[in-house]
Design a protein around this motif. Structure first.
Motif, short mmCIF file in Angstrom:
data_model
loop_
_atom_site.label_atom_id
_atom_site.label_comp_id
_atom_site.label_asym_id
_atom_site.label_seq_id
_atom_site.Cartn_x
_atom_site.Cartn_y
_atom_site.Cartn_z
N ARG A 69 5.83 -7.81 -14.45
CA ARG A 69 4.51 -7.35 -14.90
C ARG A 69 3.77 -6.80 -13.68
O ARG A 69 3.65 -7.49 -12.66
N MET A 70 3.30 -5.57 -13.76
CA MET A 70 2.66 -4.95 -12.60
C MET A 70 1.71 -3.84 -13.00
O MET A 70 1.72 -3.37 -14.15
N ARG A 71 0.91 -3.40 -12.04
CA ARG A 71 -0.01 -2.29 -12.24
C ARG A 71 0.77 -0.97 -12.29
O ARG A 71 1.85 -0.84 -11.70
N LEU A 72 0.22 -0.01 -12.99
CA LEU A 72 0.86 1.30 -13.10
C LEU A 72 1.03 1.94 -11.73
O LEU A 72 2.08 2.52 -11.43
N ALA A 73 0.00 1.82 -10.87
CA ALA A 73 0.07 2.42 -9.54
C ALA A 73 1.20 1.81 -8.72
O ALA A 73 1.89 2.51 -7.97
N THR A 74 1.40 0.50 -8.85
CA THR A 74 2.49 -0.17 -8.13
C THR A 74 3.84 0.31 -8.63
O THR A 74 4.75 0.61 -7.85
N PHE A 75 3.98 0.39 -9.96
CA PHE A 75 5.25 0.80 -10.56
C PHE A 75 5.64 2.22 -10.12
O PHE A 75 6.76 2.46 -9.67
N VAL A 76 4.71 3.13 -10.22
CA VAL A 76 4.99 4.53 -9.87
C VAL A 76 5.21 4.67 -8.36
O VAL A 76 6.12 5.36 -7.90
N GLY A 77 4.36 3.98 -7.59
CA GLY A 77 4.47 4.07 -6.14
C GLY A 77 5.74 3.47 -5.58
O GLY A 77 6.15 3.78 -4.45
N ALA A 78 6.41 2.62 -6.36
CA ALA A 78 7.62 1.95 -5.89
C ALA A 78 8.88 2.79 -6.06
O ALA A 78 9.94 2.41 -5.56
N PHE A 79 8.78 3.93 -6.75
CA PHE A 79 9.97 4.72 -7.05
C PHE A 79 10.38 5.66 -5.92
O PHE A 79 11.28 6.47 -6.10
N ASP A 80 9.72 5.58 -4.79
CA ASP A 80 10.12 6.35 -3.61
C ASP A 80 10.07 7.86 -3.87
O ASP A 80 10.93 8.61 -3.41
#
Length: 636
Positions: A476-487
């Motif tokens: 479970r995470m924030r949208l910004a974290t999810f998108v930012g984690a995709f390199d």
């Protein structure tokens, strides 16, 4: 050997002094100081060190009223303390060391008669006609509405503000060179863009207008002159602390300063008349730029992106010896016109990593072109040169896949799934994508924690269970974290937050955004928008699949105790590391900013009363400044 080097240094210093005083400085202050210090070490009594450069022959020569020699200098706190041990004062007067061109105004009976450049320290050029056009040059001296019958000299520095340089003279290397050139133009054009700031005065008719250095500055101010900023420090340690403060704040000044002038309160005419006064010193800032020779260019590979890194002869910047600097991308490299063998200006102005700012144009210098890599060194795919980046387009390239896995673990903060374990799982082909992380079971992880004998004995692996649980706790995470984690190139958590704040507040809105829509968001240009849309499209299928299958649960925008609030941290924290504090902000729905802007919610610092530039800007913008304990209260 030493004698030949001394002669070489004499010739170089004489040449560069002449070009400086003619308004066409060839090298930076850092490079000139390096030559000066070397000569001083080899031959301390050399006459060159006790002589000021001379002006051009374009103007009438005039004798100075007051001596205009050079100052002793300290390049760091250790050198300053060594000087201070021999010069113990009740108080130390500290003024800005203006980075401009010296000028003496000569008055008779209160009226300006001549304006004379520094010249050789005794005789300079008469540039009165040009000086009368400058801001801060008074044709007559008035105080309280009455003419002051002052006869003598007033010394100051001709400067150009950053705003004037940016608008009117962007082609000049810096404000000082621009000011030096304009003030000595025969036709006087451009002098109206200059400004004089004064710091010294000497009466020659026996009348006394002041008794101390403080009174001198006050008198000059009351007479309507622009005066240098002055503060009084009670000890050498306070001078050092003040210098550190000004080094942080000087980027916000309207003009350049390159250090501080430290002196005693008493006016000492005998000392001031020396070619290098002993009872005052120029306490210079750490050098921020230097000239070096480019020897080669290496290509740093991060994921699939190839970034050019310059390797040059070692120089010292801000007290640190460096040999490497970023060239950013292929377009920057081409725009600079840099080649192997070029003389380059290396700068480190507030940045952690130095960069190449410009190339020193020199005729007859032998240089060679820089070779660009053509294929990916890992998978052999032809690289794509888009100008703003050079990259491997193969999404399946093992270098890109491993980099993405490591970036995801770092951003999502799955701490127990460390770099070593990810690399091992990747090498064993157990991890081929981000989705594979969430398919890991305890039994998949056991071999990485237990040997064969332990596994045969059916021993449990607490390490494997810990990693598995950690992965499950980060679904479970924030949208910004999810998108930012995709390199994705150009999309970190911060930039993702900006896009979300601009209305792209769902995954689908982000994935279907056009280049034009993203380019319209403040801080995103067309090139960056193209890279982001391309990167999102490349990862869209896996992103959608993770969310639609329920593997990842995205928090709705606005959730969390700190939702809608932004924080900027400065200085040291006591109860936690800054990275942990920033992570707690994000987990509670808030966002992090690296600087103080008008939309910032809180500035967090344990030194809420300091005069730092961030504290001052927060006060100016009305942004609350809170300490660490107040920050923790917001989380309760």
């Amino acid at each position: 050997m030493a004698e030949s080097r001394i002669k070489e240094l004499e010739q170089l210093i004489t040449r560069y002094q002449k070009s400086y005083y003619d308004g066409e400085g060839e090298i930076s202050d850092a490079e000139f100081d390096k030559l000066w210090d070397e000569l001083k070490e080899l031959d301390p009594a050399n006459a060159i060190l006790h002589r000021v450069g001379a002006d051009s022959g374009n103007f009438e020569k005039v004798q100075h009223v007051m001596p205009m020699g050079s100052q002793e200098k300290a390049a760091n706190p250790e050198q300053f303390l060594a000087w201070a041990e021999k010069h113990v004062y009740d108080a130390y007067l500290v003024e800005y060391k203006l980075d401009g061109a010296s000028l003496e105004l000569q008055y008779e009976g209160g009226y300006l008669k001549r304006a004379v450049t520094r010249g050789d320290g005794s005789i300079g050029d008469d540039i009165t006609a040009n000086a009368r056009k400058m801001g801060g040059v008074n044709a007559a001296i008035y105080k309280d509405g009455q003419l002051v019958p002052f006869t003598g000299g007033i010394r100051g520095e001709v400067i150009m503000t950053h705003e004037v340089h940016k608008i009117h003279f962007p082609d000049k290397a810096n404000c000082r060179n621009a000011a030096n050139g304009l003030m000595k133009r025969k036709d006087g054009k451009g002098s109206e863009y200059l400004k004089l700031i004064v710091y010294d005065a000497l009466s020659t008719d026996g009348k006394s207008y002041f008794n101390t250095e403080e009174e001198k500055i006050r008198w000059l101010m009351d007479c309507g002159f622009n005066v240098v900023r002055l503060v009084i420090c009670k000890s050498p340690d306070r001078v050092i602390a003040y210098r550190a403060k000004i080094m942080e704040e000087r980027k916000d000044l309207e003009y350049d300063i390159d250090g501080l002038v430290v002196k005693e309160s008493a006016i000492n005419f005998a000392d001031a008349s020396r070619d290098r006064p002993d009872r005052q010193i120029a306490f210079k800032f750490s050098l921020e730029e230097a000239v070096s020779t480019l020897r080669k260019v290496e290509w740093s590979i991060s994921g699939g992106t190839y970034t050019p890194v310059a390797i040059f002869d070692e120089v010292e910047l801000n007290g640190t010896k460096v040999q490497r600097a970023s060239l950013a991308n292929p377009d920057t490299l081409r725009k600079l016109g840099v080649r192997i063998g070029s003389h380059v200006v290396v700068v480190k102005r507030g940045e952690i990593i130095p960069k190449i700012e410009s190339v020193v144009e020199e005729k007859g210098l032998e240089t060679t072109e820089i070779e660009f890599p053509k294929v990916c060194e890992v998978c052999g795919t032809l690289l794509v040169d888009e100008g703003s980046r050079l990259f491997c387009p193969n999404k399946a390239c093992s270098k890109r896949v491993l980099h993405q896995l490591l970036k995801y673990q770092q951003v999502v903060d799955i701490r127990d799934l460390g770099e070593t374990l990810i690399t091992s799982l990747f090498n064993d082909k157990r991890l081929k994508s981000i989705s594979d992380i969430y398919s890991l079971q305890v039994e998949d992880l056991v071999p990485y924690f237990l040997n064969e004998e332990s596994m045969e004995a059916d021993k449990k692996s607490l390490g494997a269970e810990k990693v598995y649980n950690s992965i499950q706790n980060h679904r479970r995470m924030r949208l910004a974290t999810f998108v930012g984690a995709f390199d994705i190139e150009g999309v970190g958590e911060t930039s993702a937050e900006k896009l979300i704040g601009a209305g792209f507040n769902t995954l689908e809105k982000l994935l279907t955004a056009t280049e034009e829509q993203i380019a319209a968001v403040y801080g995103f240009a067309e090139i960056m928008a193209h890279i982001i849309v391309e990167g999102l499209a490349e990862n869209a299928e896996e992103m959608r699949n993770l969310v639609e299958t329920g593997v990842i649960e995205l928090e709705s925008a606005g959730e969390g105790k700190l939702a809608g609030k932004s924080f900027c941290f400065t200085g040291e924290l006591v109860t936690m590391k800054r990275a942990d504090a920033e992570q707690r902000v994000k987990k509670n729905g808030g966002s992090i900013k690296s600087s103080v802007t008008k939309d910032l919610s809180y500035l967090v610092t344990n030194d809420t009363t300091s005069g730092s530039s961030k504290n001052q800007k927060a006060a100016k913008l009305g942004i609350p400044v809170i300490d660490e304990m107040q920050f923790l209260e917001l989380l309760k």
